[in-house]
Design an enzyme around this catalytic site. Structure first.
Site, mmCIF file in Angstrom:
data_model
loop_
_atom_site.group_PDB
_atom_site.id
_atom_site.type_symbol
_atom_site.label_atom_id
_atom_site.label_comp_id
_atom_site.label_asym_id
_atom_site.label_seq_id
_atom_site.Cartn_x
_atom_site.Cartn_y
_atom_site.Cartn_z
ATOM 1 N N LYS A 150 -10.956 -2.017 6.424
ATOM 2 C CA LYS A 150 -9.771 -1.647 7.186
ATOM 3 C C LYS A 150 -10.251 -1.219 8.579
ATOM 4 O O LYS A 150 -11.198 -0.437 8.690
ATOM 5 C CB LYS A 150 -9.073 -0.489 6.464
ATOM 6 C CG LYS A 150 -7.971 0.193 7.268
ATOM 7 C CD LYS A 150 -7.169 1.108 6.373
ATOM 8 C CE LYS A 150 -6.261 2.014 7.180
ATOM 9 N NZ LYS A 150 -4.977 2.256 6.507
ATOM 10 N N THR A 153 -4.556 5.943 1.983
ATOM 11 C CA THR A 153 -4.893 7.303 2.405
ATOM 12 C C THR A 153 -5.634 8.048 1.284
ATOM 13 O O THR A 153 -5.379 9.220 1.015
ATOM 14 C CB THR A 153 -3.639 8.091 2.859
ATOM 15 O OG1 THR A 153 -2.760 7.225 3.584
ATOM 16 C CG2 THR A 153 -4.022 9.230 3.785
ATOM 17 N N ARG A 161 0.405 10.288 0.689
ATOM 18 C CA ARG A 161 0.791 11.304 1.670
ATOM 19 C C ARG A 161 2.038 12.043 1.241
ATOM 20 O O ARG A 161 2.548 12.885 1.984
ATOM 21 C CB ARG A 161 1.067 10.645 3.025
ATOM 22 C CG ARG A 161 -0.150 10.001 3.626
ATOM 23 C CD ARG A 161 0.173 9.472 5.016
ATOM 24 N NE ARG A 161 -0.750 8.416 5.358
ATOM 25 C CZ ARG A 161 -0.552 7.550 6.328
ATOM 26 N NH1 ARG A 161 0.537 7.600 7.064
ATOM 27 N NH2 ARG A 161 -1.439 6.613 6.565
ATOM 28 N N GLU A 183 0.861 -1.188 0.000
ATOM 29 C CA GLU A 183 0.000 0.000 0.000
ATOM 30 C C GLU A 183 0.892 1.230 0.000
ATOM 31 O O GLU A 183 1.639 1.465 0.947
ATOM 32 C CB GLU A 183 -0.905 -0.019 1.241
ATOM 33 C CG GLU A 183 -1.791 1.220 1.346
ATOM 34 C CD GLU A 183 -2.604 1.242 2.646
ATOM 35 O OE1 GLU A 183 -2.966 0.172 3.175
ATOM 36 O OE2 GLU A 183 -2.871 2.355 3.134
HETATM 37 C C1 3PG Z 1 -2.094 3.579 7.839
HETATM 38 O O1 3PG Z 1 -2.127 4.518 7.074
HETATM 39 O O2 3PG Z 1 -2.727 2.534 7.627
HETATM 40 C C2 3PG Z 1 -1.347 3.714 9.092
HETATM 41 O O3 3PG Z 1 -0.928 5.017 9.304
HETATM 42 C C3 3PG Z 1 -0.163 2.830 9.209
HETATM 43 O O4 3PG Z 1 0.028 2.736 10.535
HETATM 44 P P1 3PG Z 1 1.431 2.509 11.217
HETATM 45 O O5 3PG Z 1 2.395 3.495 10.599
HETATM 46 O O6 3PG Z 1 1.180 2.775 12.662
HETATM 47 O O7 3PG Z 1 1.828 1.082 10.944
#
Ligand code: 3PG
Length: 223
Positions: A133, A73, A49, A45
């Site tokens: 999710k 995102t 960002r 994924e």
């Molecule tokens: C996401 O976008 O799914 C999370 O920010 C990932 O979370 P983590 O960086 O705490 O693993």
């Protein structure tokens, strides 16, 4: 579950861990993706960002045949369309809005919407989303919260993400309503900055070994 969502469920069930990546350049993303794939984590994924995210998705989709790259995102219909245009094979959001769901339902590229409460889960189940999710997993209640959803919401299967690390991962993967988990711990910032791809492959190998066979558990509900 719609046909595209059933396909997404089947894809996610092939891997215990989806690396969640926020990367600044194609030059970093390609060797990083190769290191993760080499460690047995081909489903990636790329979060929207960073300004380079769409270019990175296009590059991975075009150059790393063994990778299955999705966009994360994704907050707006425009971002959904952009992700599809550059070759994302799936789209992930921390939540869901009516506008995003409308675009997803008109697309052949499947959507993994985010939910953090029972009502959000129920609304998404109503719209045919049985694979969700769970975000932000740790702050929202973690393993205990998800465990508590098994009995009342048996139609919902989750990819929990947010605050999960190698130590916490097995607890999530043991739950009957968890298809796989997502996280950034397999690509730590310092290793990425140093270009230490061997270290990342080692982390990926450890994550991939958390579950060696596709998850057996509740099957997605039929159409
Ligand atoms: C996401 O976008 O799914 C999370 O920010 C990932 O979370 P983590 O960086 O705490 O693993």
């Amino acid at each position: 579950m719609s046909a595209p969502q059933a396909g997404l469920h089947d894809l996610l069930a092939t891997t215990p861990v989806v690396p969640v990546l926020a990367i600044d350049s194609v030059g970093t993303a390609l060797p990083l993706a190769r290191a993760l794939v080499a460690g047995g984590l081909p489903v990636l994924e790329i979060t929207l960002r960073t300004p380079a995210a769409l270019e990175i998705i296009r590059a991975i989709a075009g150059e790393i045949e063994a990778a299955v790259v999705g966009a994360g995102t994704v907050l707006t219909p425009e971002q959904y369309r952009d992700a599809v245009r550059v070759g994302a094979r799936f789209v992930v959001s921390p939540g869901a809005t009516p506008a995003l769901l409308d675009v997803a339902e008109a697309s052949s590229v499947p959507f993994l919407p985010g939910a953090g409460t029972s009502s959000e889960v129920m609304r998404l189940l109503e719209r045919g989303y049985g694979c969700l999710k769970f975000f932000p997993a740790e702050p929202a209640g973690g393993v205990a919260y998800l465990q508590a959803l098994v009995a009342p919401l048996p139609g919902a299967l989750f990819c929990p993400t947010g605050g999960i690390n190698a130590a916490r991962a097995p607890g999530y993967l043991a739950l009957p309503n968890v298809v796989c988990i997502g996280g950034s711990w397999v690509a730590p910032r310092d290793a990425v900055a140093a270009g230490d791809w061997a270290a990342i492959t080692r982390l990926a190998l450890a994550a991939a070994a958390l579950r060696s066979a596709p998850k057996a558990g509740p099957q997605p509900p039929g159409p």
